[in-house]
Design an enzyme around this catalytic site. Structure first.
Site, mmCIF file in Angstrom:
data_model
loop_
_atom_site.group_PDB
_atom_site.id
_atom_site.type_symbol
_atom_site.label_atom_id
_atom_site.label_comp_id
_atom_site.label_asym_id
_atom_site.label_seq_id
_atom_site.Cartn_x
_atom_site.Cartn_y
_atom_site.Cartn_z
ATOM 1 N N CYS A 445 22.779 47.983 84.455
ATOM 2 C CA CYS A 445 22.591 48.606 85.767
ATOM 3 C C CYS A 445 22.980 50.080 85.759
ATOM 4 O O CYS A 445 22.392 50.881 86.490
ATOM 5 C CB CYS A 445 23.381 47.844 86.835
ATOM 6 N N HIS A 587 28.662 46.907 90.076
ATOM 7 C CA HIS A 587 27.217 47.147 90.060
ATOM 8 C C HIS A 587 26.949 48.598 90.434
ATOM 9 O O HIS A 587 27.538 49.134 91.389
ATOM 10 C CB HIS A 587 26.523 46.215 91.048
#
Length: 710
Positions: A445, A587
């Protein structure tokens, strides 16, 4: 008379035992005194077929496929001819028996279609014209003749022939001898199913295990391994610390637990085992099936997993991920992906253009010659949302934002943590609102968000990861010195007064290098620092300060928020226009702005002579408490007070002070100077929404006119 002819019959189960047996081998009943059967059990078939075979009292009906079955006389007595066959084990029981003597199964009152028994004073008789009764022992033999393809092993205690995969005898529970050879493949299912197992499967509606026990169907191969493993562990524990009765009770309890479990329960246990073993697919399978992340392990489930060192009652998948330091799984578990709309980003619309952009990125990567041989990008590209979005109808705009943005990340950064868009001056008057693009929840990510913020695509081919790995290895000495000095200062600033040996520093650094080379592995602050050198521009990370669970509990400090400068390059070799990333619970997401019609001197302290085609986004260099953002990986000479750090920011970024007195960095993007492939990809993506037209609502009068026209 030989010893074979001196067997004695049990008065309870009619099993013929050897003369030396004190108790019945079948039901363990005591041998009655003076009860001996003198018939010869192994007479030839010619004697049975003789016309005098049915008149003598010594003729027997022998079951050749199972010597453990009792020899039933073909006597004409009403009681012996009225024996009923158990539907589970086909054992012939006496008429008075309510349950099967062999397996204790309840007697079924229904009769077979071929016979209709009627009781009378003299015994059991059949209606005239009905078919003669079929001997159940012959039915048993006929069924077993069909199952001759798989070789069975004979029990040493009761002589019952068991199937190759059964570890214990299904009749007397005696363990299989070691010399019993399985002729079938261990991983290949038997082509013929045992009749007893088939009946049990029909009754239970489940999957038949090794000995025909009923259990829920496992969700994957690991579920079967967990079930077998827990049985073996309980047996070992009972053998070492308990009696046989305790083992049987534990085994029954275990079977009851498994019988109550559903497919979702097996998925949850599979995910728990996946967290411990590092199996990311098991965790994603449980989450994609709609499983509850907040589900806790119960005492029965902990007992079933049978691993006290790993699983505790009340633990969730998040607790397990923290215990075993699974950062990639923690990011997946704690990042809720909105399922209300199907995600559609510009990179998904036109795969051909996306591949061309990836090739363009690969061709623009070069390695600097000299001592600091780091890779760098030659093009300056900044991705922004097109201003034409505002020309779409409101309903179409809402659909577009649902498909391109991550609503959960946007809400957490804006409302819950007040990390972005907290300043009304920047968000409203200066049109510098940041939008969190939807990103994959895989371990890449960070790399995906960097390419999204610049080129609008994912790092699907791991081009950026490979460049990161090569830069770290080729310039390991440079980055290692910065990293070691920064970590030492950081630990001392938090009062952690400790010193590591050089071997320990080298081990930690080797771990950081290994993360860069593993696709899907989570990355750390050092990798962001290297990425800033590859991009040749600053990276600003707006992130939450603490890890939080789904209940809002603080789990740890994140350390990602701050400014990452390409300090190892010369300032003249770098661009001063930064990119912005968002960090939420393990994230990363790309934070981009929307194009504007021009700068127009919208109230900033500095007078900028920019073109009308240039979009300037003001990125705050302070947090919501007006504290200056941290600058990562500073050397001892560069560290200082807040004034010195602000001076350093002004040297590496285009900074200005707004009318409200806020220090902000200016991110500039020009539509004309942007890469043509990126512009073409965005236009094609936007054309799909331009073709969507909401259905107009007609008034009552217009509806009546349309009906008259029809």
């Amino acid at each position: 008379m030989t010893e074979l002819g001196m067997k004695w019959a049990c008065e309870y189960c009619t099993y013929e035992n050897w003369p030396s047996a004190v108790k019945c081998t079948m039901c363990r009943a005591q041998r009655p005194s003076g009860t001996i059967i003198t018939e010869e059990p192994f007479k030839s078939g010619s004697m049975l077929d003789s016309p005098h075979g049915d008149s003598g009292g010594s003729s027997l009906l022998i079951c050749p496929d199972s010597s453990a079955r009792p020899r039933v006389r073909q006597a004409q007595t009403t009681e012996s001819s009225a024996k009923w066959s158990c539907h589970m084990c086909t054992y012939l029981n006496w008429p008075r028996a309510v349950r099967c003597t062999q397996c204790l199964c309840q007697r079924q009152r229904s009769c077979s279609p071929t016979e209709t028994p009627q009781t009378s004073g003299s015994g059991l008789r059949f209606r005239s014209g009905s078919a003669p009764p079929v001997d159940p022992c012959e039915e048993y033999n006929d069924r077993n003749r069909l199952n001759t393809r798989a070789q069975r092993w004979i029990c040493a205690a009761c002589t019952y022939e068991n199937w190759p995969k059964t570890p214990r005898c299904v009749v007397c529970d005696h363990p299989r001898p070691n010399d019993a050879i399985q002729l079938t493949e261990p991983d290949e299912p038997s082509p013929v199913i045992n009749e007893q197992d088939r009946v049990r499967m029909q009754r239970a509606g489940g999957v038949c295990g090794p000995v025909g026990q009923r259990r829920s169907p496992p969700a994957s191969k690991r579920d079967s391994e967990v079930q077998i493993q827990d049985i073996q562990c309980i047996e070992l524990a009972a053998g070492a610390h308990g009696s046989k009765e305790e083992l049987e009770m534990d085994f029954k309890k275990l079977k009851q637990i498994k019988n109550r479990m559903r497919k979702s329960d097996w998925l949850f246990l599979n995910a728990c085992a996946g967290v411990v073993e590092g199996d990311l697919a098991a965790v994603e399978a449980y989450k994609s099936s709609g499983g509850d992340i907040a589900r806790q392990l119960t005492a029965d489930e902990v007992r079933l997993l049978n691993r006290p060192s790993a699983f505790d009652e009340g633990f969730t998948l998040v607790h397990l991920a923290i215990r075993f330091q699974r950062q990639d799984m923690l990011a997946i578990l704690l990042t809720e992906v909105s399922q209300q709309a199907v995600k559609c980003i510009p990179a998904m619309v036109c795969p051909e253009l996306t591949e061309q952009i990836r090739r363009e990125i690969a061709s623009s990567l070069h390695q600097r010659k000299g001592d600091f041989a780091c890779y760098f990008l030659t093009d300056l590209v900044t991705f922004t949302l097109p201003a034409d979005i505002e020309d779409l109808p409101p309903a179409v705009q809402e659909k577009l934002f649902d498909e391109v943005l991550d609503r959960d990340v946007q809400k957490e950064l804006e409302e819950e943590s007040a990390v972005i868009n907290w300043s009304l001056e920047l968000g409203t008057r200066l049109d510098s609102r940041l939008y969190a693009l939807w990103n994959r929840t895989a371990g890449d990510c960070l790399l995906d968000s960097v390419l999204q913020a610049t080129w609008g695509i994912y790092d699907k081919d791991s081009v950026l990861r490979k460049t990161l790995h090569d830069s770290l290895h080729d310039c390991s000495h440079w980055f290692y010195t910065r990293w070691k000095e920064w970590e030492s200062w950081y630990s001392q600033s938090f009062g952690l007064h400790f010193s590591l040996r050089e071997e320990q520093w080298q081990e930690d650094w080797a771990f950081i290098l290994s993360l860069a080379s593993q696709p899907g592995a989570s990355l750390e602050q050092t990798h962001i620092f290297v990425l800033a050198h590859i991009l040749r521009r600053p990276i600003i990370v707006y992130g939450v300060k603490y890890y939080k669970s789904f209940r809002g509990e603080t789990l740890g400090y994140t350390r990602f928020q701050g400014v990452y400068l390409p300090l190892l390059w010369e300032q003249s070799f770098c661009w001063k226009s930064p990119i912005a990333l968002g960090y939420t619970r393990g994230h990363f997401s790309a934070l981009v702005a929307m194009e504007t019609d021009g700068y127009d001197n919208r109230g900033a302290g500095a007078n900028l002579n920019t073109d009308d085609d240039v979009t300037v986004t003001f990125l705050p260099l302070v947090d919501s408490e007006r504290k200056l953002l941290h600058i990562h990986f500073l050397s001892a000479q560069e560290m200082g007070n807040e004034e010195q750090q602000e001076k350093l920011l002004r040297e590496w970024l285009d900074c200005c002070v707004t009318d409200g007195g806020m220090l902000a960095a200016m991110q500039k993007s020009c539509r004309r100077r942007n890469h043509p492939l990126v512009t073409q990809m965005v236009e094609k993506w936007l054309d799909g929404y331009r073709q969507i037209r909401p259905c107009p609502t007609l008034s009552d009068g217009e509806e009546e006119e349309d009906e008259e026209d029809e």
